[in-house]
Design a protein around this motif. Structure first.
Motif, PDB file in Angstrom:
ATOM      1  N   ASP A  44      39.077  42.070  37.304  1.00 41.11           N
ATOM      2  CA  ASP A  44      39.359  41.424  38.594  1.00 41.11           C
ATOM      3  C   ASP A  44      38.647  40.074  38.707  1.00 41.11           C
ATOM      4  O   ASP A  44      39.189  39.112  39.259  1.00 41.11           O
ATOM      5  N   LEU A  47      40.551  37.597  36.617  1.00 41.82           N
ATOM      6  CA  LEU A  47      41.808  37.254  37.278  1.00 41.82           C
ATOM      7  C   LEU A  47      41.591  36.244  38.403  1.00 41.82           C
ATOM      8  O   LEU A  47      42.400  35.334  38.615  1.00 41.82           O
ATOM      9  N   LYS A  83      49.062  41.816  34.755  1.00 46.44           N
ATOM     10  CA  LYS A  83      48.689  41.090  35.981  1.00 46.44           C
ATOM     11  C   LYS A  83      48.607  39.582  35.723  1.00 46.44           C
ATOM     12  O   LYS A  83      48.977  38.777  36.579  1.00 46.44           O
ATOM     13  N   VAL A  84      48.111  39.209  34.557  1.00 46.31           N
ATOM     14  CA  VAL A  84      48.073  37.791  34.204  1.00 46.31           C
ATOM     15  C   VAL A  84      49.487  37.217  34.195  1.00 46.31           C
ATOM     16  O   VAL A  84      49.748  36.108  34.668  1.00 46.31           O
TER      17      VAL A  84
END
Length: 537
Positions: A44, A47, A83-84
């Motif tokens: 996280d 990110l 997620k990236v």
């Protein structure tokens, strides 16, 4: 963990050498090391930083696992990568092991397979990222569903790269004869400071700084960031370059009358003077006038130049003229609608990242500029940070004949763009045809090109061993650029030889010895034989 022979520490963390090589070229980067043990908090945090980034660069150290049936990326990492993907950032992926892992990045902007984290491959991959080497590799395997066997892309080298002299064909021991030449010249008081760059085949083979700002015992040593007043190199690096750009943009013709842009200049026989005449120094204007002795303002100086009578018929005789280049600078300003400084900075220096190339350096960096002359006639002070040429100073420091300050490293970028026929870093600044037009001899017997000079048969500052197709220019303060297209090399030589007085002319011998030393350092047999033949004569 890996073990590199050149590393003093055992068990170096993966990615450390890659980060070191990358940050040598670009410092504005955050680095994170993710492993199979990284947890959700770590992911996280990374990110969050990626959301504020422009480019995501992933160096993967995943080894091949035979018969595993998996591409080798841990499950928790795959979730992070997904997620990236949703952030839609420009992403570059390099695999330093298993090539099949690139299948996990179908949306990546670029994929590179290096196959190993051995030093040569890490170095080559970073060089490829920065356009410092040609890229031509092909996949030795098929990536199912994405890339068949033999897939690949090809890019030519786009940037200068720093490498060992041998990579550019130089004997490193002989090339360092330059050190002896420059050190001896400083000891002989030819100049207090110098920068020398030698590049060949897109490789920066030699880049060194010598001496101190002045001859004072307490003077500071210069370094690669020291700026020099490059004097008449302004004529090619600024004025001629600007004309090349306008010619490329079809905003002027070489055979346009100068009077088309500066009507007050076009009186009597001067009405036939063209842009080409000014570039070839065939306008018939005299070489020089001490405008600073008779004029008080830039406007008065320009009016005086425009009214200067000719000393020869236009087109008849080559007379090297500062006045002609001053006028040419004003033609550039008239067409572009901006100052010469703004135009060349916008079109060349800024996009090329020539950050140390400026007209009128700010006072904050004057201590970083090598001083020129101790002026006892006009300014009554040591000239440092302002242009040495008196006429250029009267014109506000921005002039077609002089006024530019730079470093050898910056000028090397500009010259590599010229040697690349107008491209650098994948960007085209000038068409190849325009470059060819401007670095072509006027005639087979001439030593002039459009703005540029060509090597003369005798007593050339390029020495006796550069080919006769070599082109370049010199500057009054002790600067020069010489390029030999037959050998695909160039030499930048910057000094402040006019400190403390312009009466010092010892540099005239140094220039030729320096350039001969460069050619004598080439390892090619043909070059060595040619050099030996010249020396025996």
């Amino acid at each position: 963990e890996i073990n590199r022979a050149s590393n003093q520490y055992p068990n170096e963390p993966f990615g450390a050498y890659f980060s070191q090589q990358f940050k040598r070229r670009y410092g504005n980067v955050d680095t994170y090391r993710l492993t199979p043990t990284s947890n959700a908090l770590v992911f996280d945090s990374v990110l969050t930083r990626i959301r504020r980034s422009d480019i995501v660069l992933m160096a993967l150290y995943v080894k091949v696992r035979s018969s595993s049936g998996k591409i080798g990326i841990p499950d928790n990492m795959l979730g992070f990568l997904a997620k990236v993907d949703t952030l839609q950032k420009s992403t570059v992926v390099i695999s330093y092991g298993n090539p099949y892992v690139v299948a996990a990045f179908p949306k990546a902007s670029a994929l590179m397979c290096a196959y190993s984290d051995a030093e040569p491959l890490v170095e080559a991959s970073v060089e490829a990222l920065f356009g410092e080497i040609e890229v031509s590799g092909k996949l030795p395997v098929s990536i199912p569903g994405q890339f068949p066997y033999g897939s690949g892309v090809q890019y030519l080298q786009g940037y200068l790269r720093k490498d060992e002299p041998a990579a550019a064909g130089f004997d490193p021991v002989r090339l360092h004869r330059i050190d002896e030449v420059i050190t001896a010249a400083i000891r002989d008081s030819a100049f207090p400071a110098a920068q020398v760059v030698v590049a060949r085949d897109g490789i920066l083979a030699y880049n060194a700084s010598f001496g101190t700002y002045t001859y004072d015992a307490s003077a500071r040593e210069i370094d690669g960031s020291t700026l020099f007043d490059i004097a008449s190199l302004t004529k090619v690096v600024a004025t001629t370059a600007a004309v090349m750009k306008l010619y490329d943009q079809q905003k002027l013709s070489l055979d346009d009358s100068v009077g088309k842009y500066i009507p007050q200049f076009s009186v009597g026989p001067k009405s036939s003077i063209t842009v080409r005449h000014l570039l070839l120094h065939k306008s018939g204007l005299p070489p020089f006038r001490k405008l600073y002795d008779v004029c008080k303002t830039p406007a008065e100086a320009l009016d005086s130049i425009y009214a200067t009578p000719l000393v020869a018929q236009p087109g008849d005789t080559t007379i090297y003229s500062d006045l002609g280049m001053i006028i040419l600078g004003k033609v550039v300003e008239k067409i572009s609608g901006m100052s010469l400084s703004t135009f060349v900075t916008q079109e060349f220096y800024q996009p090329l990242r020539m950050n140390n190339t400026v007209f009128n350096p700010s006072k904050a960096i004057w201590p970083q500029v090598a001083p020129t002359e101790v002026d006892t006639l006009w300014r009554m002070r040591t000239v440092q940070g302002t242009v040495h040429d008196e006429n250029a100073a009267l014109l506000g420091g921005i002039s077609g004949n002089a006024g530019l300050f730079s470093t050898a490293s910056d000028l090397a970028i500009f010259m590599q763009m010229i040697m690349n026929k107008g491209t650098y870093g994948g960007v085209r600044y000038l068409s190849a045809g325009t470059v060819d037009e401007f670095i072509r001899k006027e005639t087979s017997t001439s030593t002039r090109a459009l703005g540029w000079d060509f090597k003369s048969a005798k007593a050339s500052s390029a020495g006796g061993l550069f080919s006769m197709s070599s082109f370049g220019h010199t500057g009054f303060t002790g600067t020069s650029i010489w390029a030999d297209p037959e050998r695909n090399l160039f030499v930048i030589f910057l000094t402040n030889r006019v400190y403390p007085t312009r009466a010092n002319t010892k540099i005239s011998k140094v220039r030729s010895v320096l350039h001969d030393a460069v050619i004598n350092a080439l390892m090619n047999d043909g070059d060595r034989k040619r050099a030996a033949g010249k020396e025996s004569k």
